[in-house]
Scaffold this motif. Structure first.
Motif, PDB file in Angstrom:
ATOM      1  N   THR A   1       0.437   7.335 -14.712  1.00 61.31           N
ATOM      2  CA  THR A   1       0.512   8.922 -14.667  1.00 61.31           C
ATOM      3  C   THR A   1       1.750   9.576 -15.262  1.00 61.31           C
ATOM      4  O   THR A   1       1.617  10.734 -15.752  1.00 61.31           O
ATOM      5  CB  THR A   1       0.092   9.487 -13.273  1.00 61.31           C
ATOM      6  OG1 THR A   1       1.254   9.044 -12.303  1.00 61.31           O
ATOM      7  CG2 THR A   1      -1.089   9.202 -12.583  1.00 61.31           C
ATOM      8  N   GLY A   2       2.737   8.794 -15.129  1.00 65.63           N
ATOM      9  CA  GLY A   2       3.965   9.235 -15.527  1.00 65.63           C
ATOM     10  C   GLY A   2       4.836   9.969 -14.268  1.00 65.63           C
ATOM     11  O   GLY A   2       5.848  10.921 -14.523  1.00 65.63           O
ATOM     12  N   ILE A   3       4.132  10.046 -13.195  1.00 69.04           N
ATOM     13  CA  ILE A   3       5.091  10.598 -11.845  1.00 69.04           C
ATOM     14  C   ILE A   3       6.218  10.059 -11.960  1.00 69.04           C
ATOM     15  O   ILE A   3       7.217  10.619 -11.682  1.00 69.04           O
ATOM     16  CB  ILE A   3       4.241  10.318 -10.442  1.00 69.04           C
ATOM     17  CG1 ILE A   3       2.706  11.394 -10.628  1.00 69.04           C
ATOM     18  CG2 ILE A   3       4.759  10.888  -9.295  1.00 69.04           C
ATOM     19  CD1 ILE A   3       1.846  11.066  -9.786  1.00 69.04           C
ATOM     20  N   ARG A   4       6.193   8.676 -12.001  1.00 71.49           N
ATOM     21  CA  ARG A   4       7.468   7.834 -11.925  1.00 71.49           C
ATOM     22  C   ARG A   4       7.749   7.293 -13.073  1.00 71.49           C
ATOM     23  O   ARG A   4       6.696   6.688 -13.765  1.00 71.49           O
ATOM     24  CB  ARG A   4       7.585   6.855 -10.838  1.00 71.49           C
ATOM     25  CG  ARG A   4       7.611   7.582  -9.494  1.00 71.49           C
ATOM     26  CD  ARG A   4       8.950   8.189  -9.083  1.00 71.49           C
ATOM     27  NE  ARG A   4       9.039   8.947  -7.747  1.00 71.49           N
ATOM     28  CZ  ARG A   4       8.656  10.159  -7.447  1.00 71.49           C
ATOM     29  NH1 ARG A   4       8.312  11.143  -8.395  1.00 71.49           N
ATOM     30  NH2 ARG A   4       8.691  10.650  -6.392  1.00 71.49           N
TER      31      ARG A   4
ATOM     32  N   GLU B   1      11.893   2.556  -9.222  1.00 73.92           N
ATOM     33  CA  GLU B   1      11.271   1.736  -8.056  1.00 73.92           C
ATOM     34  C   GLU B   1      10.803   2.733  -7.165  1.00 73.92           C
ATOM     35  O   GLU B   1      11.025   3.674  -6.979  1.00 73.92           O
ATOM     36  CB  GLU B   1      12.449   1.326  -7.057  1.00 73.92           C
ATOM     37  CG  GLU B   1      11.819   0.182  -6.138  1.00 73.92           C
ATOM     38  CD  GLU B   1      11.127  -1.304  -6.786  1.00 73.92           C
ATOM     39  OE1 GLU B   1      10.265  -1.807  -6.043  1.00 73.92           O
ATOM     40  OE2 GLU B   1      11.536  -1.370  -7.696  1.00 73.92           O
ATOM     41  N   ILE B   2       9.175   2.121  -6.910  1.00 77.19           N
ATOM     42  CA  ILE B   2       8.380   3.183  -6.083  1.00 77.19           C
ATOM     43  C   ILE B   2       8.276   2.398  -4.651  1.00 77.19           C
ATOM     44  O   ILE B   2       7.974   1.176  -4.455  1.00 77.19           O
ATOM     45  CB  ILE B   2       6.959   3.180  -6.694  1.00 77.19           C
ATOM     46  CG1 ILE B   2       7.105   3.656  -8.177  1.00 77.19           C
ATOM     47  CG2 ILE B   2       5.798   4.081  -5.757  1.00 77.19           C
ATOM     48  CD1 ILE B   2       5.893   3.552  -8.811  1.00 77.19           C
TER      49      ILE B   2
ATOM     50  N   ILE C   1       4.982   5.457  -1.533  1.00 82.34           N
ATOM     51  CA  ILE C   1       3.908   4.295  -1.157  1.00 82.34           C
ATOM     52  C   ILE C   1       3.124   4.720   0.123  1.00 82.34           C
ATOM     53  O   ILE C   1       1.987   4.768  -0.047  1.00 82.34           O
ATOM     54  CB  ILE C   1       4.670   3.149  -0.740  1.00 82.34           C
ATOM     55  CG1 ILE C   1       5.352   2.443  -1.997  1.00 82.34           C
ATOM     56  CG2 ILE C   1       3.700   2.076  -0.080  1.00 82.34           C
ATOM     57  CD1 ILE C   1       4.497   1.847  -3.154  1.00 82.34           C
ATOM     58  N   THR C   2       3.817   5.419   0.962  1.00 86.50           N
ATOM     59  CA  THR C   2       3.295   6.068   2.442  1.00 86.50           C
ATOM     60  C   THR C   2       2.140   7.082   1.836  1.00 86.50           C
ATOM     61  O   THR C   2       0.833   7.138   2.196  1.00 86.50           O
ATOM     62  CB  THR C   2       4.101   6.747   3.108  1.00 86.50           C
ATOM     63  OG1 THR C   2       5.025   5.569   3.691  1.00 86.50           O
ATOM     64  CG2 THR C   2       3.272   7.204   4.363  1.00 86.50           C
TER      65      THR C   2
END
Length: 132
Positions: A15-18, A23-24, A29-30
């Motif tokens: 999506t390009g959010i990150r 690192e996610i 993640i939650t």
């Protein structure tokens, strides 16, 4: 085999959010886990026979058909974009909808055909039903 974390990370990157070099972890993640659980229950309500049990960690295993991995990445991505108050590109949204339609079509194509003649009201039948 895929993990919940793999799917969530793929959605964030697609999506390009990150950015792919970020690192996610943590809150992302939650939030991804919460959104994934809601998504899967929604897909079940739409007719997909998933038998979903809520996942709780990024290391939980996802048993997903290879042909549906891409679909889940895109569909989850739409929900993540909404959660992060971002607007999907027209191309992304179209691909996600096509993936969703494909999953539904696969589900309906593989649905068993049931013979429910025994459940029909006998008064509407102009003949007698005999089993055996």
């Amino acid at each position: 085999m895929n993990t919940v974390g793999d799917l969530i990370k793929a959605s964030f990157y697609r999506t390009g959010i990150r950015d792919s070099n970020q690192e996610i972890e943590g809150d992302d993640i939650t939030r991804g886990i919460d959104i994934l659980n809601m998504l899967m229950h929604r897909l079940e309500a739409d007719g997909l026979q998933i038998s979903w049990v809520d996942v709780t960690t990024a290391n939980d295993t996802l048993y997903v058909l290879d042909k549906h991995k891409r679909a889940l990445v895109y569909i989850l991505g739409l929900d993540l974009l909404d959660e992060y108050q971002m607007t999907p590109t027209q191309g992304y949204e179209q691909t996600a909808r096509e993936c969703y339609d494909t999953m539904l079509r696969d589900a309906y194509a593989n649905a068993p055909v049931l013979n429910n003649v025994d459940q029909l009201p006998q008064t509407f039948l102009p003949f007698t039903i005999v089993n055996g």
